[in-house]
Design a protein around this motif. Structure first.
Motif, PDB file in Angstrom:
ATOM      1  N   ALA A  87      35.799   9.886 -22.877  1.00 53.66           N
ATOM      2  CA  ALA A  87      36.306  10.979 -22.932  1.00 53.66           C
ATOM      3  C   ALA A  87      37.062  11.210 -21.463  1.00 53.66           C
ATOM      4  CB  ALA A  87      35.556  12.244 -23.058  1.00 53.66           C
ATOM      5  N   PRO A  88      38.174  11.854 -21.103  1.00 52.39           N
ATOM      6  CA  PRO A  88      39.011  11.981 -19.952  1.00 52.39           C
ATOM      7  C   PRO A  88      38.116  12.998 -19.061  1.00 52.39           C
ATOM      8  CG  PRO A  88      39.993  12.833 -21.660  1.00 52.39           C
ATOM      9  CD  PRO A  88      39.140  12.041 -22.321  1.00 52.39           C
ATOM     10  N   SER A  89      37.949  12.692 -17.945  1.00 54.10           N
ATOM     11  CA  SER A  89      37.480  13.765 -16.988  1.00 54.10           C
ATOM     12  C   SER A  89      38.190  15.010 -16.802  1.00 54.10           C
ATOM     13  CB  SER A  89      37.408  13.156 -15.534  1.00 54.10           C
ATOM     14  OG  SER A  89      38.650  12.633 -14.941  1.00 54.10           O
ATOM     15  N   ALA A  90      39.382  14.806 -16.821  1.00 50.91           N
ATOM     16  CA  ALA A  90      40.269  16.177 -16.728  1.00 50.91           C
ATOM     17  C   ALA A  90      41.393  15.961 -17.960  1.00 50.91           C
ATOM     18  CB  ALA A  90      41.440  15.996 -15.591  1.00 50.91           C
ATOM     19  N   ILE A  91      40.831  17.072 -19.028  1.00 49.65           N
ATOM     20  CA  ILE A  91      41.637  16.675 -20.328  1.00 49.65           C
ATOM     21  C   ILE A  91      43.007  17.635 -20.188  1.00 49.65           C
ATOM     22  CG2 ILE A  91      41.501  17.614 -22.699  1.00 49.65           C
ATOM     23  CD1 ILE A  91      38.688  17.394 -22.821  1.00 49.65           C
ATOM     24  N   PRO A  92      44.062  17.138 -20.449  1.00 46.11           N
ATOM     25  CA  PRO A  92      45.535  17.517 -20.338  1.00 46.11           C
ATOM     26  C   PRO A  92      45.505  18.792 -21.430  1.00 46.11           C
ATOM     27  CG  PRO A  92      45.925  15.648 -21.365  1.00 46.11           C
ATOM     28  CD  PRO A  92      44.238  15.615 -20.953  1.00 46.11           C
ATOM     29  N   ALA A  93      46.453  19.503 -21.046  1.00 39.56           N
ATOM     30  CA  ALA A  93      46.689  20.675 -22.005  1.00 39.56           C
ATOM     31  C   ALA A  93      47.397  20.254 -23.259  1.00 39.56           C
ATOM     32  CB  ALA A  93      47.605  21.808 -21.366  1.00 39.56           C
ATOM     33  N   THR A  94      47.187  20.697 -24.344  1.00 43.61           N
ATOM     34  CA  THR A  94      47.846  20.231 -25.657  1.00 43.61           C
ATOM     35  C   THR A  94      49.283  20.555 -25.558  1.00 43.61           C
ATOM     36  OG1 THR A  94      45.708  20.433 -26.940  1.00 43.61           O
ATOM     37  CG2 THR A  94      47.725  20.328 -28.007  1.00 43.61           C
ATOM     38  N   ASP A  95      50.179  19.845 -25.822  1.00 45.13           N
ATOM     39  CA  ASP A  95      51.739  20.063 -25.812  1.00 45.13           C
ATOM     40  C   ASP A  95      52.235  19.492 -27.467  1.00 45.13           C
ATOM     41  OD1 ASP A  95      54.188  20.355 -25.603  1.00 45.13           O
ATOM     42  OD2 ASP A  95      54.592  19.169 -23.779  1.00 45.13           O
ATOM     43  N   LEU A  96      52.404  20.547 -28.286  1.00 42.55           N
ATOM     44  CA  LEU A  96      52.580  20.331 -29.485  1.00 42.55           C
ATOM     45  C   LEU A  96      54.255  20.645 -29.833  1.00 42.55           C
ATOM     46  CD1 LEU A  96      50.310  22.825 -31.383  1.00 42.55           C
ATOM     47  CD2 LEU A  96      50.043  20.359 -30.740  1.00 42.55           C
ATOM     48  N   ARG A  97      55.143  20.539 -28.604  1.00 45.78           N
ATOM     49  CA  ARG A  97      56.429  20.356 -28.689  1.00 45.78           C
ATOM     50  C   ARG A  97      56.884  19.198 -29.295  1.00 45.78           C
ATOM     51  NH1 ARG A  97      58.638  22.116 -22.921  1.00 45.78           N
ATOM     52  NH2 ARG A  97      56.549  20.415 -22.633  1.00 45.78           N
ATOM     53  N   MET A  98      57.990  18.906 -29.931  1.00 46.22           N
ATOM     54  CA  MET A  98      58.529  17.627 -30.550  1.00 46.22           C
ATOM     55  C   MET A  98      59.133  16.905 -29.025  1.00 46.22           C
ATOM     56  SD  MET A  98      58.242  17.208 -33.464  1.00 46.22           S
ATOM     57  CE  MET A  98      59.604  16.188 -34.071  1.00 46.22           C
ATOM     58  N   PRO A  99      59.156  15.770 -29.237  1.00 49.67           N
ATOM     59  CA  PRO A  99      59.747  15.117 -28.019  1.00 49.67           C
ATOM     60  C   PRO A  99      61.256  15.254 -28.065  1.00 49.67           C
ATOM     61  CG  PRO A  99      59.005  13.408 -29.694  1.00 49.67           C
ATOM     62  CD  PRO A  99      58.245  14.620 -30.108  1.00 49.67           C
ATOM     63  N   GLU A 100      61.786  15.231 -26.976  1.00 58.75           N
ATOM     64  CA  GLU A 100      63.304  15.463 -26.893  1.00 58.75           C
ATOM     65  C   GLU A 100      64.165  14.242 -27.150  1.00 58.75           C
ATOM     66  OE1 GLU A 100      63.973  16.393 -22.721  1.00 58.75           O
ATOM     67  OE2 GLU A 100      63.069  18.011 -22.656  1.00 58.75           O
ATOM     68  N   SER A 101      63.489  13.270 -27.302  1.00 58.17           N
ATOM     69  CA  SER A 101      64.156  11.854 -27.786  1.00 58.17           C
ATOM     70  C   SER A 101      63.574  11.525 -29.032  1.00 58.17           C
ATOM     71  CB  SER A 101      64.165  10.815 -26.864  1.00 58.17           C
ATOM     72  OG  SER A 101      64.649  11.148 -25.325  1.00 58.17           O
ATOM     73  N   ASN A 102      64.636  10.585 -29.786  1.00 55.61           N
ATOM     74  CA  ASN A 102      64.045  10.106 -31.036  1.00 55.61           C
ATOM     75  C   ASN A 102      64.816   8.790 -31.412  1.00 55.61           C
ATOM     76  OD1 ASN A 102      66.630  11.113 -31.957  1.00 55.61           O
ATOM     77  ND2 ASN A 102      65.643  12.912 -33.144  1.00 55.61           N
ATOM     78  N   LEU A 103      64.724   8.168 -32.327  1.00 63.07           N
ATOM     79  CA  LEU A 103      65.347   6.848 -32.769  1.00 63.07           C
ATOM     80  C   LEU A 103      66.165   7.101 -33.902  1.00 63.07           C
ATOM     81  CD1 LEU A 103      62.475   4.124 -32.284  1.00 63.07           C
ATOM     82  CD2 LEU A 103      64.362   4.911 -30.584  1.00 63.07           C
ATOM     83  N   GLU A 104      67.325   6.431 -34.025  1.00 59.98           N
ATOM     84  CA  GLU A 104      68.173   6.669 -34.992  1.00 59.98           C
ATOM     85  C   GLU A 104      68.824   5.092 -35.172  1.00 59.98           C
ATOM     86  OE1 GLU A 104      72.182   9.049 -36.454  1.00 59.98           O
ATOM     87  OE2 GLU A 104      70.940   9.846 -34.880  1.00 59.98           O
ATOM     88  N   LEU A 105      68.831   4.926 -36.678  1.00 59.34           N
ATOM     89  CA  LEU A 105      69.396   3.530 -36.713  1.00 59.34           C
ATOM     90  C   LEU A 105      70.866   3.318 -36.582  1.00 59.34           C
ATOM     91  CD1 LEU A 105      68.761   0.558 -37.954  1.00 59.34           C
ATOM     92  CD2 LEU A 105      69.066   1.433 -40.299  1.00 59.34           C
ATOM     93  N   ASP A 106      71.292   2.428 -35.685  1.00 55.05           N
ATOM     94  CA  ASP A 106      72.692   2.263 -35.340  1.00 55.05           C
ATOM     95  C   ASP A 106      73.468   1.292 -36.218  1.00 55.05           C
ATOM     96  OD1 ASP A 106      75.024   3.050 -33.827  1.00 55.05           O
ATOM     97  OD2 ASP A 106      74.505   1.210 -32.882  1.00 55.05           O
TER      98      ASP A 106
END
Length: 359
Positions: A87-106
């Motif tokens: 287990a990490p010594s300092a657990i980061p805060a949970t962030d449920l936001r969608m990432p700003e970037s995504n992948l799209e087939l080009d």
């Protein structure tokens, strides 16, 4: 009580054909691979393709642990990595936001050719070229140099047929119960799936053909199950009208006669002619005779009402009814595709040549 009636005949010398003894090259061997061994899939790979993600992760974990990926429904892989988790010594805060970037087939590079034939086609708009790669059906606009995609398949696409109007395309895939998808070909407005046919075939859908008459109402399909089942669909209504066993050898191509009265099936060492009456399909085997040799037949075209078939040894065979009536040496290697047009026939072979034949 029952009454059985059958027709019996003895082949004459003219109907007895020599069986060819060509040693196929690597490309031809890919063409004639048959059965489930042609497209190896474990149960968990099928499950993964059907979006059952938990089983997919189990499959990956088993491979990472040195297993084979063959996991029964009630068996879980040994999760050896769990004992090494800290287990990490300092657990980061949970962030449920969608990432700003995504992948799209080009852009999709390449094209499936090693075990498919006649699978590059024009749409109704001649600027648009249709083909498939992996699980993706591609519509390429030559003028704009842009690609559009149909991404509804869950496994590799291995067959394709374009409607006589050019406005619709059917694609068939590998799978435990592989679906056939019919979709619109206008890449500018989206490649929308308008019909889904599933339930008849297993392992793969290896060949398809629309009727040319009657607004392309019917779609014939061939599977890679043990019996190489043939199906006839009213594709707009999703109705299976008739089906029958295609035989014990792999089917390489299907095509309807110009008037729609006959469905021709060719494949490894066989050619068969089908006629449908209601829900019944009747079949006559093609007779090669001494004008040709029994060998893999890979593609079908038409010279008027007569079927023209490409062979492994580079010939074009012309049939009148179910009888072989003419043979022409066309290519130095296997004839892999035939296109029927107003000016005659166009044939392509593994020798890298494209030839135009007058009527």
């Amino acid at each position: 009580r029952c009454m059985i009636q059958w027709r019996h005949g003895v082949a004459t010398d003219e109907e007895t054909a020599e069986t060819i003894g060509i040693d196929p090259d690597v490309e031809d061997r890919e063409d004639v691979k048959d059965g489930s061994g042609a497209y190896e899939r474990t149960e968990l790979m099928h499950a993964a393709n059907e979006s059952k993600r938990l089983k997919y992760f189990q499959y990956l974990e088993d491979l990472a642990a040195g297993g084979t990926g063959n996991i029964d429904d009630g068996e879980l892989p040994v999760q050896r990595w769990t004992g090494r988790l800290v287990a990490p010594s300092a657990i980061p805060a949970t962030d449920l936001r969608m990432p700003e970037s995504n992948l799209e087939l080009d852009w999709v590079y390449g094209y499936r050719s090693h075990d498919c034939r006649s699978n590059v086609k024009y749409a109704a708009d001649s600027r648009l070229v249709l083909f498939h790669v992996a699980k993706i059906a591609v519509c390429y606009n030559k003028e704009k140099h842009l690609q559009s995609f149909m991404k509804e398949h869950t496994d590799e696409i291995v067959s394709m047929a374009v409607h006589p109007t050019g406005r619709f395309c059917a694609t068939g895939q590998v799978g435990k119960r592989p679906p056939i998808l019919i979709w619109t070909t206008n890449g500018d407005t989206g490649m929308k799936v308008i019909s889904r046919l599933q339930g008849l075939h297993t392992t793969a859908v290896v060949a398809m053909a629309f009727t040319r008459h009657g607004e392309g109402k019917y779609l014939a399909t061939a599977g890679m199950d043990t019996d190489h089942t043939i199906g006839i669909y009213d594709w707009r209504n999703g109705a299976l009208l008739a089906h029958a066993k295609g035989g014990d050898k792999k089917i390489l191509d299907l095509d309807y006669s110009p008037d729609g009265s006959t469905l021709v099936q060719v494949g490894v060492d066989h050619i068969q002619f089908w006629h449908r009456k209601g829900r019944n399909l009747s079949m006559r085997r093609g007779i090669i005779g001494k004008k040709g040799r029994v060998q893999p037949l890979s593609c079908i075209g038409w010279a008027g009402p007569f079927a023209v078939v490409g062979t492994q040894d580079g010939h074009l065979y012309r049939f009148e009814g179910h009888m072989l009536r003419g043979s022409l040496k066309a290519h130095d290697r296997t004839v892999t595709t035939i296109h029927t047009c107003i000016d005659g026939l166009v044939s392509g072979g593994r020798d890298g040549c494209v030839k135009i034949w007058s009527p």
